[in-house]
Design an enzyme around this catalytic site. Structure first.
Site, mmCIF file in Angstrom:
data_model
loop_
_atom_site.group_PDB
_atom_site.id
_atom_site.type_symbol
_atom_site.label_atom_id
_atom_site.label_comp_id
_atom_site.label_asym_id
_atom_site.label_seq_id
_atom_site.Cartn_x
_atom_site.Cartn_y
_atom_site.Cartn_z
ATOM 1 N N ASN A 297 -2.215 -26.721 40.539
ATOM 2 C CA ASN A 297 -1.184 -26.930 41.545
ATOM 3 C C ASN A 297 0.174 -26.419 41.155
ATOM 4 O OD1 ASN A 297 -2.440 -27.931 43.717
ATOM 5 N ND2 ASN A 297 -1.835 -30.044 43.428
ATOM 6 N N TYR B 66 7.900 -21.052 45.835
ATOM 7 C CA TYR B 66 7.699 -22.476 45.587
ATOM 8 C C TYR B 66 8.588 -22.945 44.434
ATOM 9 C CZ TYR B 66 3.033 -22.831 47.906
ATOM 10 O OH TYR B 66 1.989 -22.856 48.774
ATOM 11 N N GLN C 53 0.801 -1.205 0.000
ATOM 12 C CA GLN C 53 0.000 0.000 0.000
ATOM 13 C C GLN C 53 0.846 1.274 0.000
ATOM 14 O OE1 GLN C 53 0.252 -2.362 2.298
ATOM 15 N NE2 GLN C 53 -1.716 -2.907 3.212
ATOM 16 N N GLY D 268 -3.820 -28.359 47.891
ATOM 17 C CA GLY D 268 -3.985 -28.900 46.544
ATOM 18 C C GLY D 268 -3.345 -30.262 46.355
#
Lengths: 254, 568
Positions: free
Chosen positions: B499, B343, B157, B463
């Protein structure tokens, strides 16, 4: 069919201690005495002497629906009175604390009624109606389930179960809710959530390593009984795993 | 089952660095004497930075000595540093949160902004439908145009806005094929040369899989996928592909055949890194929850660089997977806050999982004769229940004993979820690497969880009561729940979706099965080839090293905006 609980496998002292705690037919050794007022203080849910806050009117004043379960299950005193549900939560050191999270849950399920236990790695909570809770808490603190240095009441900030011990033998607690006095007695100076108490609550002297080792419910190869040495226990867990793998949760062998 | 001896504990150096001047085997220590949060240089830096921020914006911010527990700040115990496993680099824990780590951000950027698009459908459209000639020369010309267009430039274009190349310099497209003759005719700048990038045996296997087909490995600008989402990647790339075909093959912009090219680029020929998630997860394609574990193991390239060390290769997947699935996916997309990092980092710091895993490798060799340094399909052990139980049982017992014998290591992994993930990962990896079977690895994981729970009467957070205590029934045998093989499972697999401390390890267990067999790939050879690209900002052969570089602020990411903001 009559069901006779076996309370778990194992030939070690750890396994025997677990079975003893779980078995409601065996009386737990009473190690110390703590007043009802002191229990209320360390729980921190209500002021000693104050009325029990209620969640609903006493059952006798309620229009109870016709229900066979209600006829079958007698309500606890707390439920009968409409008490709110509150909690006690313990952190147990991995250095031979006499009870440990799952062990607490199993024991409470066998010995108490109307409870809702929750089990994590560093803490174990049990929730129930408030006046039932105070009765159960007294038993949990006065008996061999408790040890002043290696077990502690902690509503929040429970960090400590896996840490090395302090040089005075106490389990770490960043809030120092209980302290070991120069006279060798452990006193709670804060309630389980960490709010300072108006007066200290004595929970007795720490027990020696020999007692701890003989009463522990955790395997530990450095300070207690090695898991590997209880071959029956290890084989039992493997068998459960194998059966579940092969047959899902209908454990039968061909 | 008999314990074996390992003379050198891989975690000892890290423990001695972390707990300097202390006996790492002692059961006691000092507390409440560390000056609280101020013992950490990084926390002090945060406090200092806050002073300036508060002055400028007039709103309070980081205030750990007042806001933490009503005035009791962190640091009543020693705040530890961490060694990123396998790197020797000590870092502050804070620097392993992805917000503070540019390498972690780029790792995810580089995956999210990637799609693979086959060229065969487009070439057939051009040749059969339009009668146009497709040759290596036209392909090279097309790639030249595409590498102009893909970052955000116009090709057809008039009077169009375009993107600043300095902001999108990480965007490009390369191609690969299994046909050596065609590959020889592609300009080297545009070619992912399988022969040069992979060890010979792996290259042969990959070329055979790709065959004579040709694929485009596309990386749109990081800044685009970061501003939009993973679903944007295929749309952005398809638009620029369509425009580049029009320009390169002198097509009419509106002719019907363009629709075929668009369909191929958007749907028929596109390979997303992550599949579309169900509505309750509210994520499109190319988001972490949709990445199959087998595909993730193909993204990580450590088995290409370390083909004779499947344990090392798997541990790199653990590190990368924990970062993406725990810290970013579960920790932020699905949850929020900062807790998940604590964790997740346990699995890739201080060489603890590494030690447990290499113990498993030694045990495999000692008892079953499987030499992990010579991985091969015919060397693996038959995955019977008895053998899985033996391998996972021994690795679990050893790991638990190591935590017991080194109280500082227990203190290092102070949370049960950390320990459960690490112990089960070592067990699962030992089973998958040794048997070459990903489901055997997952089954080993679940035995480990049951043993751990019964040994210490504790496991992880709530969990773990779900997936880890019912996993035996859905792993080695798939019959009970008509489940999937590990390669096709992912973060949104039933029971796996909530978990922390699992998904990265599962991915590694799946990868380990193939690394242990010496396979060139786990699930998708095209993905394996795409991420072998040395032009990527992030080196996928060394994710842990890259994260460490990010932590010590040496990693240079893409998508920086300094070009378009006032100088500071």
């Amino acid at each position: 069919m009559a069901y006779t609980p076996q309370y778990g496998p194992g030939t070690s002292v750890v396994a025997a201690n677990r079975r003893k705690q779980m078995n409601p037919g065996q009386e737990l050794e009473r190690m110390r005495s703590i007043t009802e007022e002191d229990v209320v203080l360390v729980l921190g849910h209500r002021a000693p002497g104050s009325a029990y806050p209620s969640a609903h009117p006493p059952l006798a004043e309620q229009q109870e629906p016709e229900c066979p379960m209600r006829k079958l299950v007698a309500p606890t005193e707390g439920a009968k009175a409409g008490d709110r549900v509150r909690y006690i939560q313990f952190a147990d050191s991995m250095f031979n604390a006499p009870s440990q999270p799952y062990q607490r849950t199993y024991t409470e399920c066998y010995r108490f009624r109307g409870i809702d236990p929750g089990t994590l790695s560093g803490r174990q909570i049990v929730e129930c109606r408030e006046r039932d809770l105070e009765k159960y808490s007294k038993e949990l603190i006065e008996t061999e389930m408790f040890e002043p240095a290696r077990v502690s009441l902690r509503g929040a900030t429970v960090h400590g179960h896996s840490l090395r011990l302090a040089e005075d033998g106490m389990m770490f607690d960043m809030l120092q809710r209980c302290v070991l006095g120069e006279d060798g007695v452990v006193r709670y100076v804060k309630d389980q959530i960490g709010v300072p108490l108006d007066r200290p609550v004595e929970v007795g002297k720490p027990l020696d390593e020999e007692w701890l080792k003989a009463h522990s419910t955790i395997f530990h190869s450095l300070v207690g009984t090695a898991y590997r040495d209880d071959e029956e226990y290890v084989e039992y867990v493997k068998r459960i795993h194998s059966l579940r793998t092969k047959y899902g949760f209908i454990p039968k062998e061909e | 089952m008999a314990k074996i001896e390992r003379s050198q504990k891989l975690f000892l150096k890290a423990l001695k660095e972390k707990f300097q001047g202390q006996d790492v085997e002692s059961e006691t220590t000092k507390f409440y004497c560390f000056d609280g949060v101020r013992q950490s240089p990084r926390k002090r830096e945060f406090m200092k930075a806050t002073e300036a921020i508060e002055k400028e914006r007039g709103i309070s911010m980081y205030d750990p000595e007042r806001c933490h527990l009503g005035g009791i700040p962190m640091g009543q115990r020693q705040l530890m540093t961490y060694e990123v496993s396998g790197t020797g680099t000590l870092v502050e824990g804070d620097d392993l949160h992805f917000v503070n780590n540019a390498a972690m951000q780029q790792f995810w950027d580089d995956i999210r902004r990637t799609v693979i698009v086959g060229m065969d459908l487009a070439h057939q459209t051009l040749q059969k439908r339009l009668g146009k000639e497709v040759t290596p020369e036209t392909i090279n010309e097309y790639l030249h145009i595409l590498n102009h267009a893909m970052p955000g430039a116009a090709v057809v274009q008039e009077h169009m806005v375009e993107t600043h190349p300095g902001l999108v310099d990480d965007c490009y497209v390369k191609v690969f094929t299994g046909d050596d003759e065609v590959a020889d005719d592609i300009e080297p700048q545009f070619l992912l040369n399988i022969e040069k990038l992979f060890p010979a045996a792996q290259a042969e296997e990959l070329k055979a899989e790709v065959g004579k087909s040709m694929y485009q490995a596309i990386h749109i600008p990081s800044i685009v996928s970061r501003t939009c989402d993973g679903g944007t990647t295929s749309r952005w790339s398809a638009m620029q592909i369509g425009m580049s075909f029009i320009a390169a093959y002198r097509m009419c912009a509106g002719e019907a055949a363009v629709a075929d090219l668009s369909f191929a680029a958007k749907h028929a020929g596109v390979i997303q890194m992550g599949s579309h998630l169900p509505a309750r997860r509210a994520r499109g394609p190319n988001e972490p929850g949709g990445i199959a574990f087998g595909l993730f193991s193909d993204i990580i390239q450590a088995n290409r660089k370390y083909p004779d060390d499947p344990a090392r290769a798997s541990l790199e997947v653990v590190g990368a997977g924990c970062m993406l699935f725990d810290q970013i996916w579960l920790g932020s997309y699905m949850s929020g806050g900062v807790g998940f990092t604590q964790y997740a980092t346990a699995a890739y710091t201080d060489n603890i999982l590494d030690e447990f895993t290499y113990y498993g490798m030694d045990y495999l060799k000692d008892k079953y004769g499987y030499d992990y340094t010579s991985p091969a399909g015919d060397a693996t052990v038959k995955p019977t229940q008895e053998i899985v139980n033996d391998l996972a049982g021994e690795v679990t017992l050893n790991a638990m004993e190591q935590y017991e014998q080194f109280p500082t290591m227990m203190e290092d992994h102070f949370g049960g979820s950390q320990r459960a993930g690490v112990i089960a990962a070592a067990s699962g990896l030992t089973c998958s690497i040794g048997t070459g079977n990903s489901n055997a690895g997952l089954n080993g994981w679940y035995l480990s969880m049951l043993m751990h729970k019964d040994g210490w009467s504790r496991l992880g957070f709530f969990g773990y009561d779900l997936q880890d205590q019912c996993g035996s029934a859905n792993s080695l045998s798939m019959e009970p729940d008509r489940g999937l093989i590990g390669e096709l499972r992912g973060p949104n697999y039933p029971n796996y979706a909530m978990n922390v401390g699992h998904q990265g390890e599962y991915a590694a267990i799946v990868g380990g099965a193939h690394y242990g067999r010496g396979d060139a790939f786990c699930l998708n050879p095209l993905v394996k080839i795409t991420f072998a690209d040395p032009s990527l900002k992030f080196d996928f052969a060394e994710p842990r090293r890259e994260f460490a570089r990010g932590a010590i602020r040496e990693f240079v990411p893409a998508a920086e905006r300094s070009l378009i903001i006032p100088a500071r």
